[in-house]
Write an enzyme that holds these catalytic residues in place. Sequence first.
Site, PDB file in Angstrom:
ATOM      1  N   TYR A 143      42.266 -18.863  34.197  1.00 55.10           N
ATOM      2  CA  TYR A 143      42.487 -18.477  32.798  1.00 55.10           C
ATOM      3  C   TYR A 143      42.764 -16.978  32.675  1.00 55.10           C
ATOM      4  O   TYR A 143      43.606 -16.566  31.873  1.00 55.10           O
ATOM      5  CB  TYR A 143      41.296 -18.883  31.927  1.00 55.10           C
ATOM      6  CG  TYR A 143      41.221 -20.373  31.712  1.00 55.10           C
ATOM      7  CD1 TYR A 143      42.254 -21.052  31.067  1.00 55.10           C
ATOM      8  CD2 TYR A 143      40.138 -21.112  32.159  1.00 55.10           C
ATOM      9  CE1 TYR A 143      42.206 -22.429  30.872  1.00 55.10           C
ATOM     10  CE2 TYR A 143      40.069 -22.486  31.957  1.00 55.10           C
ATOM     11  CZ  TYR A 143      41.114 -23.132  31.322  1.00 55.10           C
ATOM     12  OH  TYR A 143      41.060 -24.485  31.134  1.00 55.10           O
ATOM     13  N   GLU A 144      42.104 -16.169  33.470  1.00 53.29           N
ATOM     14  CA  GLU A 144      42.370 -14.722  33.424  1.00 53.29           C
ATOM     15  C   GLU A 144      43.812 -14.431  33.855  1.00 53.29           C
ATOM     16  O   GLU A 144      44.465 -13.570  33.257  1.00 53.29           O
ATOM     17  CB  GLU A 144      41.370 -13.971  34.300  1.00 53.29           C
ATOM     18  CG  GLU A 144      40.000 -13.896  33.682  1.00 53.29           C
ATOM     19  CD  GLU A 144      38.980 -13.214  34.555  1.00 53.29           C
ATOM     20  OE1 GLU A 144      37.967 -12.766  33.990  1.00 53.29           O
ATOM     21  OE2 GLU A 144      39.192 -13.124  35.782  1.00 53.29           O
TER      22      GLU A 144
END
Length: 170
Positions: A143-144
């Site tokens: 997700y980052e």
Amino acid sequence: MTGSTEASLRVEVLGPQHDRTLFESGVESLDRYLRMQAGQEARKNIAAPFVLVMPDGAIGGFYTLSSTAVDVGEWPVQTVRKLPRYRLIPATLLGRLAVDRRQQGRGYGRYLLADALLRSLRSEIASFAVIVDAKDENARRFYERESFLSFPDQPKKLFRPMADIAELFK
């Protein structure tokens, strides 16, 4: 409301073409909100303001919709029995509703409420961000890489602002 009057009314998403300066509901906080804050909240996806446009183009009323969540313990027991076992239950917030004082007593409040309920049913609500709860470090890193940001004190809970997401689809 008469049929011909109702047919000439329309509810629209608040935009720069709407003159908010003349709106007066008789409640200063609502008037100030429409004039000074509603546009900002719309641009930031905090609330979705809708305006009732009269046949002459004036704003006859407005309301806002946004997403919210209510702790399961706040709902009536008989309602909770029908709900999934989540701590927070998502809902749509009808945050504000006001009718211009010159239009009050003509059924426009109910008209706006009906419009808000229909939009809510269709899920036309504002959302500030997409939130994810990463199950593990690999998911968090994924997700980052996709430009999600961690919440302070909760590194596995991440979000991506809706404005950022909107840029993806331009």
